[in-house]
Design a protein around this motif. Structure first.
Motif, PDB file in Angstrom:
ATOM      1  N   LEU A 138       0.793  -1.220   0.000  1.00 10.70           N
ATOM      2  CA  LEU A 138       0.000   0.000   0.000  1.00 10.70           C
ATOM      3  C   LEU A 138       0.833   1.282   0.000  1.00 10.70           C
ATOM      4  CD1 LEU A 138      -2.806  -1.024   2.495  1.00 10.70           C
ATOM      5  CD2 LEU A 138      -2.955  -0.854   0.006  1.00 10.70           C
ATOM      6  N   ARG A 139       2.028   1.231   0.547  1.00  9.48           N
ATOM      7  CA  ARG A 139       2.862   2.427   0.636  1.00  9.48           C
ATOM      8  C   ARG A 139       3.464   2.778  -0.726  1.00  9.48           C
ATOM      9  NH1 ARG A 139       6.658   1.419   5.826  1.00  9.48           N
ATOM     10  NH2 ARG A 139       5.033   1.499   7.409  1.00  9.48           N
ATOM     11  N   ARG A 140       3.659   4.075  -0.890  1.00  4.24           N
ATOM     12  CA  ARG A 140       4.386   4.530  -2.077  1.00  4.24           C
ATOM     13  C   ARG A 140       5.880   4.460  -1.776  1.00  4.24           C
ATOM     14  NH1 ARG A 140       1.146   9.906  -4.030  1.00  4.24           N
ATOM     15  NH2 ARG A 140      -0.733   8.801  -4.648  1.00  4.24           N
ATOM     16  N   PRO A 141       6.674   3.999  -2.731  1.00  4.06           N
ATOM     17  CA  PRO A 141       8.124   3.939  -2.460  1.00  4.06           C
ATOM     18  C   PRO A 141       8.729   5.338  -2.417  1.00  4.06           C
ATOM     19  CG  PRO A 141       7.649   3.239  -4.707  1.00  4.06           C
ATOM     20  CD  PRO A 141       6.334   3.451  -4.029  1.00  4.06           C
ATOM     21  N   ARG A 142       9.592   5.570  -1.449  1.00  2.24           N
ATOM     22  CA  ARG A 142      10.286   6.847  -1.333  1.00  2.24           C
ATOM     23  C   ARG A 142      11.547   6.792  -2.195  1.00  2.24           C
ATOM     24  NH1 ARG A 142       9.909   6.743   5.107  1.00  2.24           N
ATOM     25  NH2 ARG A 142       7.687   7.133   5.284  1.00  2.24           N
ATOM     26  N   ARG A 162      12.675  -1.058  -4.009  1.00  2.00           N
ATOM     27  CA  ARG A 162      11.323  -1.133  -4.557  1.00  2.00           C
ATOM     28  C   ARG A 162      10.427  -1.929  -3.616  1.00  2.00           C
ATOM     29  NH1 ARG A 162      11.488  -3.310 -10.384  1.00  2.00           N
ATOM     30  NH2 ARG A 162       9.319  -3.512  -9.799  1.00  2.00           N
ATOM     31  N   ARG A 163       9.155  -1.557  -3.606  1.00  2.00           N
ATOM     32  CA  ARG A 163       8.223  -2.222  -2.693  1.00  2.00           C
ATOM     33  C   ARG A 163       7.987  -3.660  -3.100  1.00  2.00           C
ATOM     34  NH1 ARG A 163       2.498   0.584  -4.331  1.00  2.00           N
ATOM     35  NH2 ARG A 163       2.407  -0.311  -6.378  1.00  2.00           N
ATOM     36  N   ASP A 164       8.167  -3.967  -4.392  1.00  2.00           N
ATOM     37  CA  ASP A 164       7.953  -5.337  -4.843  1.00  2.00           C
ATOM     38  C   ASP A 164       8.924  -6.300  -4.161  1.00  2.00           C
ATOM     39  OD1 ASP A 164       6.072  -4.244  -6.526  1.00  2.00           O
ATOM     40  OD2 ASP A 164       7.402  -4.246  -8.278  1.00  2.00           O
TER      41      ASP A 164
END
Length: 72
Positions: free
Chosen positions: A24-28, A33-35
């Motif tokens: 759910l979070r946007r990557p900073r 990477r969130r993946d």
């Protein structure tokens, strides 16, 4: 025995919750990477689930736990 199983189940739920948060979070900028983080959290969850299943089978084989059946 119940405490060990409960702790592993809590670990499974924590890994699932962290994977959901990573999704759910946007990557900073500058962070992985969130993946990758989500996949790692889900891999931990699967590993803990398999380990718990094998531990329960081993405990039954060693005689540490016994099936009780359905009370009448």
């Amino acid at each position: 025995m119940k405490i060990i199983i409960a702790l592993v189940l809590l670990g499974i739920l924590a890994a699932l919750a962290s994977a959901g948060l990573f999704m759910l979070r946007r990557p900073r900028p500058g962070q992985p990477r969130r993946d990758n983080r989500m996949a790692r959290a889900l891999a931990v969850r699967v590993g803990l689930s398999v380990a718990l299943f094998l531990f329960i089978l081993f405990s039954y084989w060693m005689g540490w736990i016994e099936p009780t059946g359905i009370p009448r």
